[in-house]
Design a protein around this motif. Structure first.
Motif, PDB file in Angstrom:
ATOM      1  N   VAL A 545       0.836  -1.201   0.000  1.00  0.00           N
ATOM      2  CA  VAL A 545       0.000   0.000   0.000  1.00  0.00           C
ATOM      3  C   VAL A 545       0.871   1.250   0.000  1.00  0.00           C
ATOM      4  O   VAL A 545       0.603   2.229  -0.732  1.00  0.00           O
ATOM      5  N   ALA A 577      -5.208  -7.855  -4.548  1.00  0.00           N
ATOM      6  CA  ALA A 577      -6.215  -6.979  -3.941  1.00  0.00           C
ATOM      7  C   ALA A 577      -5.717  -5.547  -3.831  1.00  0.00           C
ATOM      8  O   ALA A 577      -6.466  -4.590  -4.110  1.00  0.00           O
ATOM      9  N   VAL A 578      -4.469  -5.363  -3.441  1.00  0.00           N
ATOM     10  CA  VAL A 578      -3.928  -4.010  -3.313  1.00  0.00           C
ATOM     11  C   VAL A 578      -3.755  -3.373  -4.683  1.00  0.00           C
ATOM     12  O   VAL A 578      -4.145  -2.215  -4.914  1.00  0.00           O
ATOM     13  N   ALA A 580      -5.282  -3.843  -7.439  1.00  0.00           N
ATOM     14  CA  ALA A 580      -6.536  -3.528  -8.128  1.00  0.00           C
ATOM     15  C   ALA A 580      -7.108  -2.192  -7.706  1.00  0.00           C
ATOM     16  O   ALA A 580      -7.972  -1.628  -8.407  1.00  0.00           O
ATOM     17  N   GLN A 581      -6.667  -1.655  -6.582  1.00  0.00           N
ATOM     18  CA  GLN A 581      -7.224  -0.400  -6.092  1.00  0.00           C
ATOM     19  C   GLN A 581      -6.521   0.833  -6.653  1.00  0.00           C
ATOM     20  O   GLN A 581      -6.954   1.954  -6.386  1.00  0.00           O
ATOM     21  N   TYR A 582      -5.461   0.630  -7.424  1.00  0.00           N
ATOM     22  CA  TYR A 582      -4.655   1.763  -7.915  1.00  0.00           C
ATOM     23  C   TYR A 582      -4.532   1.723  -9.438  1.00  0.00           C
ATOM     24  O   TYR A 582      -4.528   0.648 -10.051  1.00  0.00           O
ATOM     25  N   ASP A 583      -4.412   2.892 -10.006  1.00  0.00           N
ATOM     26  CA  ASP A 583      -4.246   3.006 -11.462  1.00  0.00           C
ATOM     27  C   ASP A 583      -2.758   3.014 -11.813  1.00  0.00           C
ATOM     28  O   ASP A 583      -2.253   3.909 -12.487  1.00  0.00           O
ATOM     29  N   SER A 603     -11.030  -7.647  -8.039  1.00  0.00           N
ATOM     30  CA  SER A 603     -11.951  -6.675  -8.624  1.00  0.00           C
ATOM     31  C   SER A 603     -11.442  -5.261  -8.399  1.00  0.00           C
ATOM     32  O   SER A 603     -11.053  -4.900  -7.285  1.00  0.00           O
ATOM     33  N   ALA A 604     -11.455  -4.463  -9.465  1.00  0.00           N
ATOM     34  CA  ALA A 604     -11.078  -3.053  -9.384  1.00  0.00           C
ATOM     35  C   ALA A 604     -12.302  -2.236  -8.974  1.00  0.00           C
ATOM     36  O   ALA A 604     -13.445  -2.721  -9.041  1.00  0.00           O
ATOM     37  N   PRO A 605     -12.113  -0.986  -8.574  1.00  0.00           N
ATOM     38  CA  PRO A 605     -13.254  -0.147  -8.163  1.00  0.00           C
ATOM     39  C   PRO A 605     -14.326   0.002  -9.232  1.00  0.00           C
ATOM     40  O   PRO A 605     -15.503   0.197  -8.911  1.00  0.00           O
ATOM     41  N   ARG A 610      -9.020  -7.205 -12.486  1.00  0.00           N
ATOM     42  CA  ARG A 610      -7.633  -6.829 -12.731  1.00  0.00           C
ATOM     43  C   ARG A 610      -6.739  -8.034 -12.443  1.00  0.00           C
ATOM     44  O   ARG A 610      -6.801  -8.593 -11.340  1.00  0.00           O
TER      45      ARG A 610
END
Length: 890
Positions: A545, A577-578, A580-583, A603-605, A610
């Motif tokens: 993160v 999981a981590v 997928a939350q970032y571009d 899953s992405a937002p 992803r």
């Protein structure tokens, strides 16, 4: 027809012939009209509706007189030009222009007539493109036409072509007038039409509503049987026909004895009969109105001269009937989309559905490519193998994938490139939207695969590498690397910069990742961060993160060895999981940990899935990341505008080139005066040089030019070697004599009459700007620093016109010797001046294929501008460029 046939005039311009793809994806042949077309003209006219005849001739002419037909079919191909579009032996369209006012006039009246059954397919637009290109070559500047108001389709042909059309309504007729010099809009229209037509053509191949398979044995144990089984097992959604002359059923499917017995149109016929029988099947397909052929049969040009002749006949027969051909010797076609489920290949299983489009040329490579994709679990949208590539090529697939929403990235395995000029143009258009990854061996005369139609090239392999870079293509060394990159660009966002974070659970592994990143010119701005080998899952998550959240990080490299506490699959799920939350893209390596691939998705937002790619070794992942980063930089770079140097007298250049070629049809090197005159038309000024055959003549020349002067050799062997072939800053007659005698003694082996005297130029750094007309690549422009960087180190940059301002800027700074010019080691050059010079040379080369070689050397560059001190130009008969202003299948 052959040259000896009396119906073909001696001045018949064969170079105007072209096969073209129409708007609906079908194929037609465009060629100059011939005297033996008289009967075809009568048949064409007789089949036209009364309305079409009236719109063309402004009168209800039921039958054309023999006198009119003779006038239509007998033209001089200069003042009067006529083209016909044909399918089979039938004319489907006629276009012509007649110059108004004699040979020197610049206006011509243009007219078209398209068969009723082919109206709306873009025939008129194709004819206008070809006539405009021919007219420009013949000195025509504008077209005029009289059109009845109700002839809306013809008015649309003119207005939608991108030209600035003026109209005038008088006495019930609309008179239109427009200049035919290509402009930015007309060129964009032409290319857009080409893309739509060729895309539609491939769409019909990959999405056929009906298929017939010819060449299936009774027991199914044949290549045709393998294709048939794959179509059935793959769940093909369309209508499937099996052709066999005797068997009633094969593999439980009913058969028909022939293509013609099917009784309804067939989109695609798969031909798997022995090579000697293929032409008979193709002829039958042509008569039955088949749209496209997939020839998996071998035994063509790859097998020797007899096969090469058979291959040429196959192409001619297919083109005659307007059919597209994949192959011969093709591995097949695959479309994984649920609404099609096409596996018309000899692959053993259908690849999983996905978003990677793949193209390979040979069957053997097709097997390797599909096997590699399967091992990676990388889903495909389409796969195509061109085999001997007599028709459908990688260019066609690229056109299709440009606007295919199901394909997010493209991979190509190329053994050869038949039309590099068109390839790079299309590849650039595609690369602006989605990544294009290419495996390609070096281009050389020795690398031509058996069966491929490829022109030889005199351009060094580096020029092709630069061409790919110019087009935004990601070039890799092998299939392994192709899928390394594909896994990343299909499943992850593109990097926004070169800044990388490294997270690992081993100091040694972190150092390995960091070193790999630096070696590929990535910037490690965070880490390597090594968590403890016995760290908890929360510690892994916190480190990841922090890396992703760091504003100074664009990409994350995560590598792990088997942890002592947390399981490897748990770490994989955490990474997914981590990430997928970032571009931001992420690449991973799990050394010694098996079975993590299934856990690297999350899953992405936005609700999408992803997938984080995993690589056997960190170097593989970092190399793929570097390739994606370089591509993202190219995609975000300002490419500028097409170069348009002011003041070039294009008409004057064309006329001078034509005049010299008329006197010397085989071409020749221009004299110094002719070279200076031609370059002056392009606003390129060459410093005068005076030949000197003795010390006295050298002194006379120096006194005429004014001291200080330079004495130099122009012998080809040493003209680039400043140190040994030139004496500068000579300020007296005695200095000129001594310099001349010293050079004459040193360079005696190169013969007499090799010296010139020039005015001393402003001190600067010598550069070279060159253009070469290559048989394969067309015009190639190069830039280098004169002397050892070029002669010893081959430090030369290459680009292929037409160029943009961005291309020119990148070319100038692409050489390794650029620091000598940019001011980092002294005063910098006038960059704007050198870029302007390169742009002018590129325009000359692009617009005049007769310029076989143009060299400006040395070009003395300095802070106040530049001086062209030497120039040579050689003209030769114009090469038949494969990607000219006339749309054509290549």
């Amino acid at each position: 027809m052959s040259d000896v046939e009396p119906s073909i005039p001696a001045d018949y311009p064969r170079e105007w012939e072209a096969d073209v793809v129409l708007r609906d994806g079908s194929v037609a042949h465009v060629r100059p009209i011939r005297p033996d077309d008289a009967e075809r003209i009568h048949r064409f006219h007789a089949a036209q509706s009364e309305e079409s005849i009236y719109l063309r001739f402004f009168a209800p002419i039921k039958r054309l007189s023999d006198r009119d037909v003779r006038r239509f079919t007998h033209v001089d191909y200069v003042e009067r030009v006529a083209l016909v579009a044909t399918v089979g032996d039938d004319i489907i369209g006629i276009g012509r222009y007649d110059r108004l006012g004699g040979r020197d006039a610049t206006s011509a009246e243009v007219a078209f007539n398209v068969a009723d059954s082919f109206q709306g397919r873009g025939v008129g637009s194709v004819m206008l493109e070809h006539l405009a290109a021919i007219g420009a070559e013949n000195g025509v500047a504008e077209f005029v036409a009289d059109v009845l108001p109700q002839n809306r389709k013809m008015i649309q042909v003119f207005t939608e072509a991108g030209y600035d059309v003026s109209r005038n309504f008088d006495d019930g007729v609309i008179s239109v007038r427009f200049e035919i010099e290509p402009n930015e809009k007309s060129q964009a229209v032409r290319l857009a039409r080409e893309q739509r037509a060729e895309s539609q053509s491939v769409r019909a191949l990959l999405n056929p509503s009906s298929i017939a398979v010819v060449g299936v044995s009774r027991d199914g144990r044949s290549v045709g049987g393998r294709v048939l089984a794959n179509l059935v097992e793959g769940g093909y959604r369309g209508t499937l026909h099996v052709v066999h002359p005797e068997a009633g059923t094969i593999e439980g499917l009913p058969t028909v004895p022939s293509i013609s017995a099917i009784g309804e149109p067939v989109d695609l016929v798969v031909i798997a009969v022995p090579a000697p029988k293929v032409l008979d099947v193709v002829a039958e397909c042509g008569g039955a109105g088949v749209r496209a052929l997939l020839v998996v049969s071998a035994g063509f040009a790859e097998s020797g001269p007899e096969g090469a002749e058979r291959q040429a006949q196959l192409l001619a027969l297919a083109r005659r009937h307007g059919m597209r051909v994949v192959g011969p010797n093709s591995f097949g076609l695959i479309n994984t989309r649920e609404d099609t489920r096409l596996n018309a290949s000899i692959a053993y299983e259908m690849p999983p559905a996905g978003h990677l489009g793949l193209f390979a040329q040979s069957g053997a490579l097709g097997i390797a490519v599909l096997a590699s994709a399967g091992r990676r679990g990388l889903g495909l949208s389409d796969f195509a193998s061109a085999g001997n590539r007599i028709d459908v090529s990688g260019n066609d697939l690229l056109q299709y994938w440009i606007d295919d929403d199901d394909t997010h990235a493209v991979g190509l395995y190329l053994e050869s490139v038949g039309n590099p000029r068109k390839f790079t143009r299309i590849a650039r258009q595609l690369a602006l939207r989605k990544p294009v990854v290419v495996v390609k061996s070096e281009v050389s005369a020795f690398g031509r695969p058996p069966g491929h139609r490829v022109r030889e090239t005199r351009t060094p392999p580096r020029a092709f590498r630069e061409m790919l870079r110019q087009s935004g293509v990601i070039r890799v060394g092998n299939v392994h690397q192709l899928f390394d990159v594909a896994q990343l660009v299909v499943n992850q966002p593109l990097p926004k910069g070169r800044r990388v974070a490294v997270v690992a659970n081993s100091d040694a592994l972190g150092a390995l990742c960091g070193d790999a990143a630096l070696s590929w010119k990535l910037d490690v701005t965070r880490g390597p961060v090594a968590v403890a080998a016995d760290a908890s899952e929360d510690a892994f998550r916190d480190a990841l993160v922090a890396a992703f959240a760091d504003e100074n990080v664009d990409s994350v490299v995560a590598s792990f060895i088997p942890p002592l506490i947390t399981g490897g699959r748990d770490v994989a799920r955490t990474v997914a999981a981590v990430s997928a939350q970032y571009d931001k893209p992420c690449v991973t390596t799990f050394l010694g940990i098996d079975g993590v691939s299934d856990d690297l998705s999350a899953s992405a937002p936005d609700g999408s899935t992803r997938i984080v790619p995993s690589y056997p070794m960190p170097e593989d992942g970092v190399r793929a990341l570097a390739a994606a980063t370089n591509y993202a930089e190219w995609r975000g770079r300002d490419r500028g505008e097409p170069v348009a140097p002011l003041g070039i007298d294009r008409k004057g250049v064309h006329e001078m080139v034509r005049s010299i070629m008329a006197e010397s049809p085989d071409g020749r090197e221009l004299t110094a005066d002719e070279t200076a005159q031609l370059l002056a038309l392009a606003r390129i000024s060459v410093w005068p040089s005076v030949p000197a055959r003795s010390p006295k003549e050298a002194v006379d020349a120096a006194e005429e030019l004014g001291f200080p002067v330079v004495v130099k050799s122009i012998a080809p062997q040493v003209r680039h070697q400043v140190a040994s072939a030139l004496r500068a800053d000579l300020r007296s007659p005695l200095a000129v004599v001594e310099a001349y005698e010293a050079l004459a003694e040193r360079l005696e082996e190169y013969g007499p009459d090799q010296f010139v005297v020039q005015k001393m130029a402003t001190p600067g750094i010598g550069c070279s700007v060159t253009s070469v007309e290559d048989p394969l690549f067309g015009p190639v422009v190069s830039f280098s620093v004169s002397g050892p960087p070029t002669d010893l180190l081959d430090d030369v940059g290459y680009r292929n016109p037409p160029l943009t301002t961005g291309d020119v800027s990148e070319l100038v700074s692409s050489i390794k010797a650029w620091p000598l010019l940019d001011g980092s080691r002294g005063r910098g050059i006038d960059r704007a001046a050198i870029e302007d010079l390169v742009a002018r040379v590129s325009v000359l080369a692009d617009e005049n294929p007769e310029i076989a070689h143009l060299e400006l050397n040395p070009v003395s560059t300095h802070p106040g501008g530049l001086d062209v001190l030497g120039a040579r130009i050689t003209l030769a008969p114009a090469s038949l460029r494969q990607d000219s202003g006339r749309r054509a299948m290549t």
